[in-house]
Motif scaffolding. Structure first.
Motif, PDB file in Angstrom:
ATOM      1  N   PHE A 157     -14.126   5.069   0.069  1.00  0.00           N
ATOM      2  CA  PHE A 157     -13.619   6.536   0.653  1.00  0.00           C
ATOM      3  C   PHE A 157     -14.516   7.411   1.540  1.00  0.00           C
ATOM      4  O   PHE A 157     -14.166   7.882   2.433  1.00  0.00           O
ATOM      5  CB  PHE A 157     -12.916   7.468  -0.602  1.00  0.00           C
ATOM      6  CG  PHE A 157     -11.617   6.748  -1.087  1.00  0.00           C
ATOM      7  CD1 PHE A 157     -10.347   6.974  -0.339  1.00  0.00           C
ATOM      8  CD2 PHE A 157     -11.624   6.040  -2.215  1.00  0.00           C
ATOM      9  CE1 PHE A 157      -9.342   6.625  -0.650  1.00  0.00           C
ATOM     10  CE2 PHE A 157     -10.273   5.483  -2.589  1.00  0.00           C
ATOM     11  CZ  PHE A 157      -9.173   5.697  -2.086  1.00  0.00           C
ATOM     12  N   LEU A 158     -15.801   7.240   1.023  1.00  0.00           N
ATOM     13  CA  LEU A 158     -16.676   8.007   1.832  1.00  0.00           C
ATOM     14  C   LEU A 158     -17.161   7.689   3.247  1.00  0.00           C
ATOM     15  O   LEU A 158     -17.175   8.280   4.025  1.00  0.00           O
ATOM     16  CB  LEU A 158     -18.026   8.259   1.068  1.00  0.00           C
ATOM     17  CG  LEU A 158     -18.494   9.121   0.320  1.00  0.00           C
ATOM     18  CD1 LEU A 158     -19.900   9.036  -0.506  1.00  0.00           C
ATOM     19  CD2 LEU A 158     -18.589  10.618   0.875  1.00  0.00           C
ATOM     20  N   THR A 159     -17.270   6.247   3.308  1.00  0.00           N
ATOM     21  CA  THR A 159     -17.669   5.398   4.546  1.00  0.00           C
ATOM     22  C   THR A 159     -16.560   4.811   5.004  1.00  0.00           C
ATOM     23  O   THR A 159     -17.026   4.376   6.406  1.00  0.00           O
ATOM     24  CB  THR A 159     -18.774   4.763   4.119  1.00  0.00           C
ATOM     25  OG1 THR A 159     -18.287   3.768   3.356  1.00  0.00           O
ATOM     26  CG2 THR A 159     -20.112   5.335   3.633  1.00  0.00           C
ATOM     27  N   GLY A 160     -15.419   4.574   4.513  1.00  0.00           N
ATOM     28  CA  GLY A 160     -14.451   3.659   5.138  1.00  0.00           C
ATOM     29  C   GLY A 160     -13.757   4.041   6.571  1.00  0.00           C
ATOM     30  O   GLY A 160     -13.756   5.277   6.527  1.00  0.00           O
ATOM     31  N   ARG A 161     -13.668   3.216   7.543  1.00  0.00           N
ATOM     32  CA  ARG A 161     -12.738   3.271   8.477  1.00  0.00           C
ATOM     33  C   ARG A 161     -11.462   3.430   8.255  1.00  0.00           C
ATOM     34  O   ARG A 161     -10.850   2.364   7.862  1.00  0.00           O
ATOM     35  CB  ARG A 161     -13.209   2.180   9.690  1.00  0.00           C
ATOM     36  CG  ARG A 161     -12.518   2.588  10.758  1.00  0.00           C
ATOM     37  CD  ARG A 161     -13.525   1.529  11.918  1.00  0.00           C
ATOM     38  NE  ARG A 161     -12.883   0.375  11.669  1.00  0.00           N
ATOM     39  CZ  ARG A 161     -12.072  -0.327  12.042  1.00  0.00           C
ATOM     40  NH1 ARG A 161     -11.146   0.197  12.745  1.00  0.00           N
ATOM     41  NH2 ARG A 161     -12.105  -1.591  11.743  1.00  0.00           N
ATOM     42  N   PRO A 162     -10.650   4.592   8.628  1.00  0.00           N
ATOM     43  CA  PRO A 162      -9.407   4.628   8.197  1.00  0.00           C
ATOM     44  C   PRO A 162      -8.464   3.995   9.417  1.00  0.00           C
ATOM     45  O   PRO A 162      -8.741   3.842  10.578  1.00  0.00           O
ATOM     46  CB  PRO A 162      -8.942   6.056   8.354  1.00  0.00           C
ATOM     47  CG  PRO A 162      -9.864   6.634   9.028  1.00  0.00           C
ATOM     48  CD  PRO A 162     -11.145   5.669   9.151  1.00  0.00           C
ATOM     49  N   ILE A 163      -7.255   3.114   8.784  1.00  0.00           N
ATOM     50  CA  ILE A 163      -6.248   2.602   9.762  1.00  0.00           C
ATOM     51  C   ILE A 163      -5.082   3.046   9.218  1.00  0.00           C
ATOM     52  O   ILE A 163      -4.762   2.818   7.968  1.00  0.00           O
ATOM     53  CB  ILE A 163      -6.374   0.843   9.652  1.00  0.00           C
ATOM     54  CG1 ILE A 163      -8.041   0.458  10.129  1.00  0.00           C
ATOM     55  CG2 ILE A 163      -5.401   0.245  10.600  1.00  0.00           C
ATOM     56  CD1 ILE A 163      -8.187  -0.968   9.867  1.00  0.00           C
ATOM     57  N   GLU A 164      -4.197   3.495  10.119  1.00  0.00           N
ATOM     58  CA  GLU A 164      -2.912   3.679   9.660  1.00  0.00           C
ATOM     59  C   GLU A 164      -1.918   2.755   9.767  1.00  0.00           C
ATOM     60  O   GLU A 164      -2.122   1.975  10.819  1.00  0.00           O
ATOM     61  CB  GLU A 164      -2.488   5.012  10.446  1.00  0.00           C
ATOM     62  CG  GLU A 164      -1.002   5.493  10.082  1.00  0.00           C
ATOM     63  CD  GLU A 164      -0.500   6.967  10.556  1.00  0.00           C
ATOM     64  OE1 GLU A 164      -1.357   8.114  10.424  1.00  0.00           O
ATOM     65  OE2 GLU A 164       0.457   6.822  11.115  1.00  0.00           O
ATOM     66  N   THR A 165      -1.017   2.735   8.776  1.00  0.00           N
ATOM     67  CA  THR A 165      -0.106   1.334   8.869  1.00  0.00           C
ATOM     68  C   THR A 165       1.153   1.976   8.671  1.00  0.00           C
ATOM     69  O   THR A 165       1.529   3.192   8.350  1.00  0.00           O
ATOM     70  CB  THR A 165      -0.422   0.377   8.093  1.00  0.00           C
ATOM     71  OG1 THR A 165       0.516  -0.761   8.418  1.00  0.00           O
ATOM     72  CG2 THR A 165      -0.077   0.642   6.520  1.00  0.00           C
ATOM     73  N   GLU A 166       2.461   1.240   8.766  1.00  0.00           N
ATOM     74  CA  GLU A 166       3.751   1.530   8.659  1.00  0.00           C
ATOM     75  C   GLU A 166       4.087   2.294   7.309  1.00  0.00           C
ATOM     76  O   GLU A 166       3.460   2.004   6.122  1.00  0.00           O
ATOM     77  CB  GLU A 166       4.659   0.407   8.912  1.00  0.00           C
ATOM     78  CG  GLU A 166       4.546  -0.608   7.855  1.00  0.00           C
ATOM     79  CD  GLU A 166       5.180  -1.872   8.151  1.00  0.00           C
ATOM     80  OE1 GLU A 166       5.741  -2.411   7.308  1.00  0.00           O
ATOM     81  OE2 GLU A 166       5.031  -2.386   9.473  1.00  0.00           O
ATOM     82  N   PRO A 167       5.159   3.253   7.342  1.00  0.00           N
ATOM     83  CA  PRO A 167       5.297   3.942   6.160  1.00  0.00           C
ATOM     84  C   PRO A 167       5.695   2.695   4.948  1.00  0.00           C
ATOM     85  O   PRO A 167       6.316   1.978   5.203  1.00  0.00           O
ATOM     86  CB  PRO A 167       6.577   4.897   6.361  1.00  0.00           C
ATOM     87  CG  PRO A 167       6.815   4.677   7.859  1.00  0.00           C
ATOM     88  CD  PRO A 167       5.793   3.743   8.491  1.00  0.00           C
ATOM     89  N   PHE A 168       5.305   3.223   3.697  1.00  0.00           N
ATOM     90  CA  PHE A 168       5.586   2.555   2.577  1.00  0.00           C
ATOM     91  C   PHE A 168       6.941   2.663   2.263  1.00  0.00           C
ATOM     92  O   PHE A 168       7.615   1.616   1.688  1.00  0.00           O
ATOM     93  CB  PHE A 168       4.675   2.721   1.358  1.00  0.00           C
ATOM     94  CG  PHE A 168       4.922   1.897   0.082  1.00  0.00           C
ATOM     95  CD1 PHE A 168       4.671   0.761   0.070  1.00  0.00           C
ATOM     96  CD2 PHE A 168       5.335   2.679  -1.065  1.00  0.00           C
ATOM     97  CE1 PHE A 168       4.939  -0.079  -1.177  1.00  0.00           C
ATOM     98  CE2 PHE A 168       5.780   1.889  -2.032  1.00  0.00           C
ATOM     99  CZ  PHE A 168       5.557   0.881  -2.442  1.00  0.00           C
TER     100      PHE A 168
END
Ligand code: NAP
Length: 312
Positions: free
Chosen positions: A299-310
């Protein structure tokens, strides 16, 4: 196992009913005396709405087992430790690493046992795998690959807390794999990079990839995915100088260098309660935060990727 400890269980939901209550019933070292849950009750014992009411009404309890979601773990554990009870925590032991470190300190000061349980570490394949990897025969560790994939709608139907902050998302199962890896490898593991794939309508990831390295330089890679089905994949492959160690079905099956290894029958939760009893009897705690620290580091270092709503 001479002493019988009076036990209270808090948070009567899926895991309490599926695993804790049957394991306690079969365990001569504990007597289930009372439970606390806002909406559920357990037959044959005294029931309370919350841990405060339980602790106030049951001063003779020796120990408490906490089975609610991680977001309420700290408050519940703190209340139990302040009342002088020995405490067993379901995994993950907290919603943050610092909570667990603080609880350990409080337990020490109070002279209470704190057991941060990791049920997957009690899977049948884990100790034989750890012993082989630690042996000369295995030679050097070369690489580790973890694939922990399941269908979230099958394994967590209707659960909202997994999608809220502190609920861990796909790390709720993924941390089980990390608990095994940190137990069986003969080296420490450091997280170097991660990606977290999070639906636009949730706070926690539905998938994650972790790139770690063992202290001997071997790469340790983990892929967690909740969009997988219908057959779950809970696999760990470890390459060494002497061949491949493969763990399947979350630690129910093991093969080493092409040979299937005969394992003891599955008894994760009975083993956890045996361990809790032993820890209380010998006035010890068992608190290993490394699996949670790897998740926190993602969570500290991760690159965020947004994906389709659940669509929760
Ligand atoms: P769950 O059924 O959703 O929750 C357990 C119970 O906790 C609920 O039924 C609820 O009972 C109580 N609870 C929920 N939110 C609460 C809150 N905000 N405050 C106080 N109590 C609350 O979850 P679960 O699947 O049993 O998981 C609980 C823990 O066990 C998690 O840490 C999970 O990672 C771990 N675990 C689960 C599994 C599994 O297969 N499900 C396996 C191993 C470990 P009341 O509404 O009656 O209070």
């Amino acid at each position: 196992m001479n002493t019988v400890y009076k036990l209270g269980v808090v948070g009567i939901g899926k895991i309490a009913r599926d695993q804790h209550l049957p394991a306690i019933a079969a365990q001569p070292g504990f007597e289930l005396v009372a439970c606390a849950s806002r909406n559920a009750s357990v037959e044959g014992v005294r029931n309370y709405e919350d841990i405060g009411a339980l602790l106030a009404a049951e001063p003779s309890l020796d120990a408490i087992s906490l089975c609610a979601p991680p977001q309420v773990r700290y408050e519940q554990a703190l209340a139990a430790l302040e009342a002088g009870k020995h405490v067993m925590l379901e995994k993950p032991p907290g919603a943050s690493v610092s909570e667990v470190v603080a609880l350990h300190d409080i337990a020490r000061a109070r002279g209470c046992t704190l057991f941060a349980s990791w049920h997957s570490r009690a899977a049948s394949a884990v100790e034989p795998a750890r012993a082989w990897l630690a042996s000369k025969e295995a030679g050097a560790l070369r690489s580790v690959e973890v694939r922990w994939k399941e269908d979230v709608r099958r394994w967590h139907p209707g659960q909202q807390w997994i999608w809220e902050p502190g609920g861990l998302g796909v790390f709720d199962p993924g941390i089980n794999a990390l608990s095994i890896v940190t137990r069986i490898l003969p080296h420490e593991v450091a997280l170097r990079a991660a990606t977290l794939t999070t639906p636009s309508d949730t706070s926690t990831p539905i998938a994650a990839e972790l790139d770690c390295v063992a202290t001997n330089g071997a790469p340790v890679r983990a892929v967690f995915d909740w969009r997988h089905g219908p057959v779950e994949e809970w696999d760990i492959d470890i390459e060494t100088d002497a061949g491949r160690l493969s763990m399947r079905e979350g630690g129910k099956r093991l093969s080493i260098a092409g040979k299937d290894i005969a394992l003891q029958a599955e008894r994760e939760y009975p083993a956890l309660y045996e361990r809790f009893h032993e820890l209380i009897a010998t006035k010890q705690s068992d608190v290993d935060v490394r699996p949670l620290a790897l998740v926190a580091d993602a969570f500290l270092t991760g690159r965020p990727i947004e994906t389709e709503p659940f669509g929760r």
